[in-house]
Design a protein around this motif. Structure first.
Motif, short mmCIF file in Angstrom:
data_model
loop_
_atom_site.label_atom_id
_atom_site.label_comp_id
_atom_site.label_asym_id
_atom_site.label_seq_id
_atom_site.Cartn_x
_atom_site.Cartn_y
_atom_site.Cartn_z
N UNK A 10 -52.38 -43.63 6.43
CA UNK A 10 -52.36 -43.36 4.99
C UNK A 10 -53.77 -43.18 4.43
N UNK A 11 -53.81 -42.54 3.28
CA UNK A 11 -55.07 -42.37 2.56
C UNK A 11 -55.46 -43.70 1.93
N UNK A 12 -56.69 -43.78 1.46
CA UNK A 12 -57.15 -44.99 0.79
C UNK A 12 -56.29 -45.30 -0.44
N UNK A 13 -55.78 -44.27 -1.10
CA UNK A 13 -54.95 -44.51 -2.27
C UNK A 13 -53.47 -44.67 -1.93
N UNK A 14 -53.16 -44.84 -0.65
CA UNK A 14 -51.82 -45.27 -0.26
C UNK A 14 -50.78 -44.22 0.02
N UNK A 17 -48.65 -38.57 2.90
CA UNK A 17 -48.72 -37.12 2.75
C UNK A 17 -49.16 -36.82 1.32
N UNK A 18 -49.85 -35.71 1.13
CA UNK A 18 -50.32 -35.37 -0.21
C UNK A 18 -49.21 -34.67 -1.01
N UNK A 20 -48.62 -31.66 -1.57
CA UNK A 20 -48.10 -30.47 -0.91
C UNK A 20 -47.31 -30.81 0.36
N UNK A 21 -47.22 -32.11 0.67
CA UNK A 21 -46.52 -32.53 1.88
C UNK A 21 -47.40 -32.52 3.12
N UNK A 22 -48.68 -32.20 2.95
CA UNK A 22 -49.60 -32.13 4.09
C UNK A 22 -50.00 -33.54 4.52
N UNK A 23 -49.98 -33.78 5.80
CA UNK A 23 -50.42 -35.06 6.37
C UNK A 23 -51.39 -34.84 7.53
N UNK A 24 -51.78 -33.59 7.77
CA UNK A 24 -52.66 -33.29 8.90
C UNK A 24 -54.00 -34.00 8.79
N UNK A 25 -54.40 -34.36 7.58
CA UNK A 25 -55.67 -35.06 7.39
C UNK A 25 -55.63 -36.46 8.04
N UNK A 155 -48.48 -37.94 -3.84
CA UNK A 155 -47.69 -37.46 -2.72
C UNK A 155 -46.65 -38.48 -2.31
N UNK A 156 -46.44 -38.64 -1.02
CA UNK A 156 -45.48 -39.59 -0.48
C UNK A 156 -46.17 -40.91 -0.19
#
Length: 189
Positions: A10-14, A17-18, A20-25, A155-156
């Protein structure tokens, strides 16, 4: 009797996926991928929703378009030996293509408890949507988060909005790329 864990990158903000549904990051590489390979050695059963199952089908057959690294080959080998329970009302047994996969049209908490009770080891519930009810009900015994140094702004979410948890940090590891692997368990009492 198994142990139910929830794992999320997950991202720092929890978010997993963003907007746009992207999770490749959050795709693991190098030392982080090695941790995922190691983790799979402990997992006996994977509980997934339809979308996550379809995503993870990548690991079921060797790709035609490139050669996997030794770490990818090992992850695939470990992934293939895990029993999988897929919660989906739209998939059919013809869509599954593996004897190691059990399809359930709806994953109730009682069914999840049976899965965990019958498992010989770690049961990983993979995906925030499928895990939400188990998290709310207090069934998850360990949380593993791979926190990526990125803020995506929406996002999600990795965790449901309407849950409160009091967790104890059981272990952590940081990587050169800024990712932190955090292990938490619910506090007792």
């Amino acid at each position: 009797m198994g142990k139910l864990i929830f794992t999320a990158s997950m991202s720092i903000d929890g978010y997993v996926a963003d907007t746009d549904g992207d999770f490749q990051w959050s795709a693991p590489e190098g030392a982080v991928f090695a941790v995922h390979v190691e983790r799979m050695g402990e997992v006996s059963t994977e509980v997934l929703g339809r979308r996550t199952f379809e995503l993870m089908q990548y690991w079921e057959t060797d790709p035609d378009d490139h050669v996997w690294t030794p770490a990818e080959q090992e992850f695939a080998r470990r992934w293939r030996r895990i029993d999988k329970v897929v919660a989906s009302s739209t998939l059919t047994h013809d869509d599954i293509g593996s004897q190691r996969v059990r399809l359930v049209p709806d994953l109730s908490l009682a069914e999840l408890r049976r899965i965990v009770d019958d498992a010989p080891g770690v049961v990983e519930i993979f995906g925030p949507t499928i895990a939400a009810a188990a998290i709310r009900a207090g069934l998850v015994e360990e949380f593993q988060f791979f926190v990526v140094p990125k803020v995506v702004g929406g996002g999600l979410r990795a965790l449901p909005d309407d849950v409160r948890l009091d967790l104890s940090l059981e272990g952590y590891e940081t990587f050169d790329n800024g990712i932190a692997h955090l292990r938490y368990v619910p506090r007792q009492g």
